[in-house]
Design a protein around this motif. Sequence first.
Motif, PDB file in Angstrom:
ATOM      1  N   GLU A  46     -14.947   1.207  -1.310  1.00 54.26           N
ATOM      2  CA  GLU A  46     -14.690   2.509  -0.694  1.00 54.26           C
ATOM      3  C   GLU A  46     -14.100   2.369   0.701  1.00 54.26           C
ATOM      4  O   GLU A  46     -14.438   1.446   1.435  1.00 54.26           O
ATOM      5  CB  GLU A  46     -15.982   3.324  -0.603  1.00 54.26           C
ATOM      6  N   TYR A  47     -13.251   3.308   1.013  1.00 50.74           N
ATOM      7  CA  TYR A  47     -12.572   3.281   2.310  1.00 50.74           C
ATOM      8  C   TYR A  47     -13.495   3.815   3.409  1.00 50.74           C
ATOM      9  O   TYR A  47     -14.118   4.866   3.259  1.00 50.74           O
ATOM     10  CB  TYR A  47     -11.314   4.144   2.251  1.00 50.74           C
ATOM     11  N   TYR A  90      -8.223   2.373  -2.079  1.00 47.41           N
ATOM     12  CA  TYR A  90      -8.247   3.227  -0.874  1.00 47.41           C
ATOM     13  C   TYR A  90      -7.085   4.224  -0.897  1.00 47.41           C
ATOM     14  O   TYR A  90      -7.246   5.407  -0.578  1.00 47.41           O
ATOM     15  CB  TYR A  90      -8.134   2.396   0.411  1.00 47.41           C
ATOM     16  N   SER A  99      -7.253  -2.184  -1.404  1.00 45.49           N
ATOM     17  CA  SER A  99      -6.292  -1.294  -0.765  1.00 45.49           C
ATOM     18  C   SER A  99      -5.703  -0.295  -1.761  1.00 45.49           C
ATOM     19  O   SER A  99      -5.449   0.856  -1.419  1.00 45.49           O
ATOM     20  CB  SER A  99      -5.168  -2.094  -0.093  1.00 45.49           C
ATOM     21  N   GLN A 128      -4.478   5.613   3.317  1.00 42.52           N
ATOM     22  CA  GLN A 128      -5.621   4.739   3.568  1.00 42.52           C
ATOM     23  C   GLN A 128      -5.323   3.330   3.075  1.00 42.52           C
ATOM     24  O   GLN A 128      -5.463   3.068   1.887  1.00 42.52           O
ATOM     25  CB  GLN A 128      -6.849   5.279   2.845  1.00 42.52           C
ATOM     26  N   SER A 151       0.836  -1.216   0.000  1.00 41.58           N
ATOM     27  CA  SER A 151       0.000   0.000   0.000  1.00 41.58           C
ATOM     28  C   SER A 151       0.863   1.255   0.000  1.00 41.58           C
ATOM     29  O   SER A 151       0.552   2.243  -0.684  1.00 41.58           O
ATOM     30  CB  SER A 151      -0.936   0.012   1.208  1.00 41.58           C
ATOM     31  N   GLU A 166      -7.797   6.864  -3.430  1.00 42.60           N
ATOM     32  CA  GLU A 166      -8.843   7.756  -2.908  1.00 42.60           C
ATOM     33  C   GLU A 166      -8.215   8.763  -1.931  1.00 42.60           C
ATOM     34  O   GLU A 166      -8.542   9.952  -1.964  1.00 42.60           O
ATOM     35  CB  GLU A 166      -9.858   6.851  -2.193  1.00 42.60           C
ATOM     36  N   HIS A 197      -8.941  -0.331   7.353  1.00 41.25           N
ATOM     37  CA  HIS A 197     -10.353  -0.241   6.957  1.00 41.25           C
ATOM     38  C   HIS A 197     -11.231  -0.826   8.062  1.00 41.25           C
ATOM     39  O   HIS A 197     -10.805  -1.734   8.781  1.00 41.25           O
ATOM     40  CB  HIS A 197     -10.550  -1.031   5.651  1.00 41.25           C
ATOM     41  N   TRP A 224      -5.725  -1.058   3.466  1.00 43.50           N
ATOM     42  CA  TRP A 224      -6.827  -1.987   3.776  1.00 43.50           C
ATOM     43  C   TRP A 224      -6.828  -2.447   5.224  1.00 43.50           C
ATOM     44  O   TRP A 224      -7.889  -2.733   5.784  1.00 43.50           O
ATOM     45  CB  TRP A 224      -6.840  -3.172   2.813  1.00 43.50           C
TER      46      TRP A 224
END
Lengths: 395, 395
Positions: free
Chosen positions: B249-250, A118, A115, B235, A86, A121, B240, B237
């Motif tokens: 979506e996160y 995310y 991920s 952000q 990530s 985003e 999350h 995973w």
Amino acid sequence: MTDFTKTRAAFHLPDGMTYLDGNSLGPMPRAAADRVAAMMADEWSQMLITGWNKAGWYVQPRKVGDRIARLIGAGDGQVVMGDTLSIKVFQALSAALALRPDRRVILSDSGNFPSDLYVAEGIARALGATLRVVAPEAVEAAIGPDLAVLMLTEVDYRTGRRHDMPALTARAHEAGALAIWDLAHSAGAVDVDLLGADADFAVGCTYKYLNGGPGAPAFIWTHPRHAEVAEPILQGWMGHAAPFAFDQEYRPAPGIERMRVGTPPVIALSALEASLDIWDHVDMGALRARSIALTEAFIAGVEAQCPDLVLNSPRDPAMRGSQVGFCHPQGYAVMQALIAAGVVGDFRAPDVLRFGFAPLYNDLDDVSRAVEVLARILRDASWDQEEFHRKADVT
Amino acid sequence: MTDFTKTRAAFHLPDGMTYLDGNSLGPMPRAAADRVAAMMADEWSQMLITGWNKAGWYVQPRKVGDRIARLIGAGDGQVVMGDTLSIKVFQALSAALALRPDRRVILSDSGNFPSDLYVAEGIARALGATLRVVAPEAVEAAIGPDLAVLMLTEVDYRTGRRHDMPALTARAHEAGALAIWDLAHSAGAVDVDLLGADADFAVGCTYKYLNGGPGAPAFIWTHPRHAEVAEPILQGWMGHAAPFAFDQEYRPAPGIERMRVGTPPVIALSALEASLDIWDHVDMGALRARSIALTEAFIAGVEAQCPDLVLNSPRDPAMRGSQVGFCHPQGYAVMQALIAAGVVGDFRAPDVLRFGFAPLYNDLDDVSRAVEVLARILRDASWDQEEFHRKADVT
């Protein structure tokens, strides 16, 4: 020619288990425990702080990176290890956006690992960019003149669908955009050729097909045309041109070294080195041929013996990674029954049974056994949904 | 009462070495090799993917975080492990800036570790903020009504100067700003009280006084008043609310869990656990008292026997961490001679000899030996600068 009997013997595979989940977490190389123990006893314990030079800890992220480079069609000095996937997605995406300052659109697809989406985003919100997510088959048509970065995972984590990396990269370039490829389900699974595909950035993890162990460090690759100009937002001291000068201002290190951030995970990298001792002898063309043979045999076997299952992966092996998915309305219960019978795959909601075939240690006997057990479970219908849900709650 | 003879015995310290560089890399706990070997043999190798639940890998970053929380005056469920310190600085600083959207000034000092400043510079450029760097003694006066975030390392990596965390945090709050503290040279070295100081965010590494091994994972703490509202840019995973739902979506996880990013470094965390087995029995008040006793004795000894050296650390122990610096114009050569004689400290340009005293395993005999060897080296003047530079190039 690669001797896959030998590579299989190099891994610890628990007795009685057919392990088809190396696309989640690869098994342990037999030599890994000794390698880590030696690192701890001979390096950390004896050398202490001098290990950074004497044992080469400082240069390890690049040396390990060079060994991975060969597996993904990259050159020496182009790959560096560290952090998690990530974080590496963040670095690649932020660096790519900075190379296209007049554009603010990131394009990805719904087959990407969550991920990655995310992270994108988070970057989009912070930097005022827009993340567009389309269906995998709609990606090509969605590449337009406003696009800054195309960011895709080559092999879909649920379906095994493999994107056409050279074609989509070329489309992105025609549109004036850059292409980032996540190789989480590609590295060590298929014949990746980053330089051949003319990709811009690539990232990946090493705990799946590369067998580095749970939470093993990630890698990042930058095409040489960007390596000296890419500006990381994550400016850490290990990516500084002179980390031990302790300058107050950041000056990026030459090339890929600037993608280093903090102190490298030396113990974890030594476990990964034990796996790369195996990978160093593997021909990637032979690996890909074996991957196709395994997945083809599995699809043929399941379709012949398990009429209730519906293939959830591309039928054309050229469009498939090294995993196969089948759908079943009671997929969760079926997978629990399989695992209880020693065939370990995994389940992805809502209804996908996912089987990874790691050519390094899986063989045709694994395929036969998996098909046979799966067929028996479905035939006997002893996998009653309620019962297996109950069992799953207990274990 | 803490038995420091017992804690010292729990570490592997090479024969004949007086190790005063635990503020760079802590020595190996004797139990660490077995702990890591067991994790690899019993968990990774046998459980494979099921280790995430069965062996508790998934919750390990929080469980380890809870054990660190006690050492830094934080509460249960407030600390989480992962990544490197530079990444955690990035998370804390970006989250703090988002909590002060109307302000764009970050204040730090020239005594901060360079990587923290590099990270801040990267964030400032990306988000349109301004990084102001002043001298450590000018920090208080530089806190003004435009300040968004005060970001400091509590204990200076070169001088050992300790900032007044409660006072500076209070000043930042009066000005409407937030305070982030880097505990790299504090955690396991001094009696940190984050909740008592009313800090906002804190970060730290675990390879120094916390003895987690080279590249051991970092930690991050968020004050409970921010934990449910902090918005990480990174952000991932694992941060999350429902990582295994694979939502597109996160949605941030509750509390500190949102500061997790990618897959946690399980092997490295198991080495750290071996060290925390020792730390669990340490009283931090007793640790601080012992730290002061060691550094006071070292300063008194050096000043009595080495008139050429000039103290580069605060004389008042209340304003000092667990390290002592002395300046000497040929500091580099002197340190090389010390290391050759088995007294390991380190050198920081331009002229600082730096000695870390880790109360967990250093004792008054280490202090006497270091003073004696240092005095002998300076007296004999056999440390001729040219010669030792030459030696340093060879080793």
